[in-house]
Design a protein around this motif. Structure first.
Motif, PDB file in Angstrom:
ATOM      1  N   ILE A  14      -4.246  -0.224 -15.349  1.00 29.30           N
ATOM      2  CA  ILE A  14      -2.885  -0.498 -14.872  1.00 29.30           C
ATOM      3  C   ILE A  14      -2.687   0.109 -13.490  1.00 29.30           C
ATOM      4  O   ILE A  14      -2.256  -0.568 -12.553  1.00 29.30           O
ATOM      5  CB  ILE A  14      -1.833   0.032 -15.868  1.00 29.30           C
ATOM      6  N   VAL A  15      -3.014   1.374 -13.367  1.00 30.08           N
ATOM      7  CA  VAL A  15      -2.852   2.061 -12.079  1.00 30.08           C
ATOM      8  C   VAL A  15      -3.835   1.492 -11.055  1.00 30.08           C
ATOM      9  O   VAL A  15      -3.489   1.275  -9.889  1.00 30.08           O
ATOM     10  CB  VAL A  15      -3.015   3.587 -12.254  1.00 30.08           C
ATOM     11  N   GLY A  16      -5.060   1.217 -11.492  1.00 33.60           N
ATOM     12  CA  GLY A  16      -6.074   0.660 -10.592  1.00 33.60           C
ATOM     13  C   GLY A  16      -5.672  -0.690 -10.019  1.00 33.60           C
ATOM     14  O   GLY A  16      -5.944  -0.983  -8.858  1.00 33.60           O
ATOM     15  N   ALA A  17      -5.017  -1.510 -10.824  1.00 32.66           N
ATOM     16  CA  ALA A  17      -4.560  -2.815 -10.334  1.00 32.66           C
ATOM     17  C   ALA A  17      -3.567  -2.643  -9.193  1.00 32.66           C
ATOM     18  O   ALA A  17      -3.650  -3.334  -8.164  1.00 32.66           O
ATOM     19  CB  ALA A  17      -3.941  -3.624 -11.473  1.00 32.66           C
ATOM     20  N   ASN A  18      -2.649  -1.713  -9.345  1.00 36.69           N
ATOM     21  CA  ASN A  18      -1.659  -1.472  -8.299  1.00 36.69           C
ATOM     22  C   ASN A  18      -2.289  -0.821  -7.072  1.00 36.69           C
ATOM     23  O   ASN A  18      -1.955  -1.162  -5.938  1.00 36.69           O
ATOM     24  CB  ASN A  18      -0.505  -0.639  -8.852  1.00 36.69           C
ATOM     25  N   TRP A  19      -3.210   0.089  -7.291  1.00 37.19           N
ATOM     26  CA  TRP A  19      -3.904   0.729  -6.176  1.00 37.19           C
ATOM     27  C   TRP A  19      -4.710  -0.313  -5.385  1.00 37.19           C
ATOM     28  O   TRP A  19      -4.675  -0.343  -4.154  1.00 37.19           O
ATOM     29  CB  TRP A  19      -4.837   1.832  -6.690  1.00 37.19           C
ATOM     30  N   ALA A  20      -5.464  -1.163  -6.096  1.00 35.44           N
ATOM     31  CA  ALA A  20      -6.303  -2.159  -5.419  1.00 35.44           C
ATOM     32  C   ALA A  20      -5.464  -3.108  -4.576  1.00 35.44           C
ATOM     33  O   ALA A  20      -5.838  -3.442  -3.446  1.00 35.44           O
ATOM     34  CB  ALA A  20      -7.128  -2.944  -6.443  1.00 35.44           C
ATOM     35  N   LEU A  21      -4.321  -3.527  -5.106  1.00 36.98           N
ATOM     36  CA  LEU A  21      -3.457  -4.423  -4.340  1.00 36.98           C
ATOM     37  C   LEU A  21      -2.935  -3.725  -3.087  1.00 36.98           C
ATOM     38  O   LEU A  21      -2.952  -4.298  -1.997  1.00 36.98           O
ATOM     39  CB  LEU A  21      -2.295  -4.919  -5.201  1.00 36.98           C
ATOM     40  N   THR A  22      -2.504  -2.494  -3.233  1.00 36.59           N
ATOM     41  CA  THR A  22      -1.991  -1.747  -2.089  1.00 36.59           C
ATOM     42  C   THR A  22      -3.092  -1.508  -1.054  1.00 36.59           C
ATOM     43  O   THR A  22      -2.865  -1.593   0.147  1.00 36.59           O
ATOM     44  CB  THR A  22      -1.400  -0.397  -2.547  1.00 36.59           C
ATOM     45  N   ARG A  23      -4.289  -1.249  -1.520  1.00 32.24           N
ATOM     46  CA  ARG A  23      -5.417  -0.923  -0.636  1.00 32.24           C
ATOM     47  C   ARG A  23      -6.038  -2.152   0.034  1.00 32.24           C
ATOM     48  O   ARG A  23      -6.364  -2.138   1.204  1.00 32.24           O
ATOM     49  CB  ARG A  23      -6.477  -0.176  -1.450  1.00 32.24           C
ATOM     50  N   PHE A  24      -6.211  -3.251  -0.754  1.00 32.19           N
ATOM     51  CA  PHE A  24      -6.976  -4.393  -0.252  1.00 32.19           C
ATOM     52  C   PHE A  24      -6.155  -5.669  -0.055  1.00 32.19           C
ATOM     53  O   PHE A  24      -6.669  -6.632   0.508  1.00 32.19           O
ATOM     54  CB  PHE A  24      -8.154  -4.698  -1.186  1.00 32.19           C
ATOM     55  N   GLY A  25      -4.932  -5.697  -0.549  1.00 31.97           N
ATOM     56  CA  GLY A  25      -4.093  -6.887  -0.377  1.00 31.97           C
ATOM     57  C   GLY A  25      -4.562  -8.063  -1.213  1.00 31.97           C
ATOM     58  O   GLY A  25      -4.851  -7.922  -2.388  1.00 31.97           O
TER      59      GLY A  25
END
Length: 165
Positions: A14-25
């Motif tokens: 869950i957290v990784g999904a949000n982090w990846a979007l913020t980091r890589f778009g």
């Protein structure tokens, strides 16, 4: 122990999904399709969600989604709201599909619940986060790819549940 490990992995997705979007778009997911970068974490989380439900029950699963959304708010509050809402709505859909099928045909239950959850989660997330469904096909495709390891994860959780019972 397996309930804790599976729960931590679910939260990490869950957290990784949000982090990846913020980091890589937005990223390519194949066949010319694009999707928010958290798509693979989100897709894998569906199998983990079913495993968590096997090991901890429905209330435990919903609680973890709320905790994941709160933790994600430290990364990006807008995506956390979109993600938490989408995961919760997808979980309700999962209850309607996975729960009644899991004892009769668990592979079918995993595949069906992942398919339904993918569409529900994608539509809700994309609408809240972006105000558009432009990446819907990419979201569903990326999550479908993550269903393959999800079957193995749920199989493992079911065997753990059987051993403990």
């Amino acid at each position: 122990m397996s309930k804790i490990v599976t729960s931590v992995a679910f939260l990490a997705c869950i957290v990784g999904a949000n982090w990846a979007l913020t980091r890589f778009g937005v990223v390519p997911v194949g066949f010319g399709l694009m999707a928010p970068a958290g798509v693979y974490f989100a897709g894998l989380s569906f199998g983990l969600r079913d495993a968590v439900q096997e090991l901890g029950g429905r209330a435990w699963t919903v609680g973890l989604i709320v905790v994941g959304a709160v933790l994600s708010a430290f990364i990006d509050p807008t995506f956390a709201l979109a993600s938490g809402s989408a995961f919760l709505l997808a979980e309700l859909a999962d209850f309607a599909v996975y729960t009644p099928l899991r004892d009769r045909q668990w592979i079918g239950a995993v595949v069906a619940s992942n398919a339904v959850g993918s569409v529900v989660d994608s539509a809700m997330f994309l609408w809240i986060a972006f105000g558009s469904l432009d990446f819907m096909a990419g979201q569903v495709w990326g999550k479908t790819l993550a269903t393959i390891p999800a079957i193995a994860i749920v199989w493992w959780a079911r065997t753990r549940r059987a051993v403990v019972a």
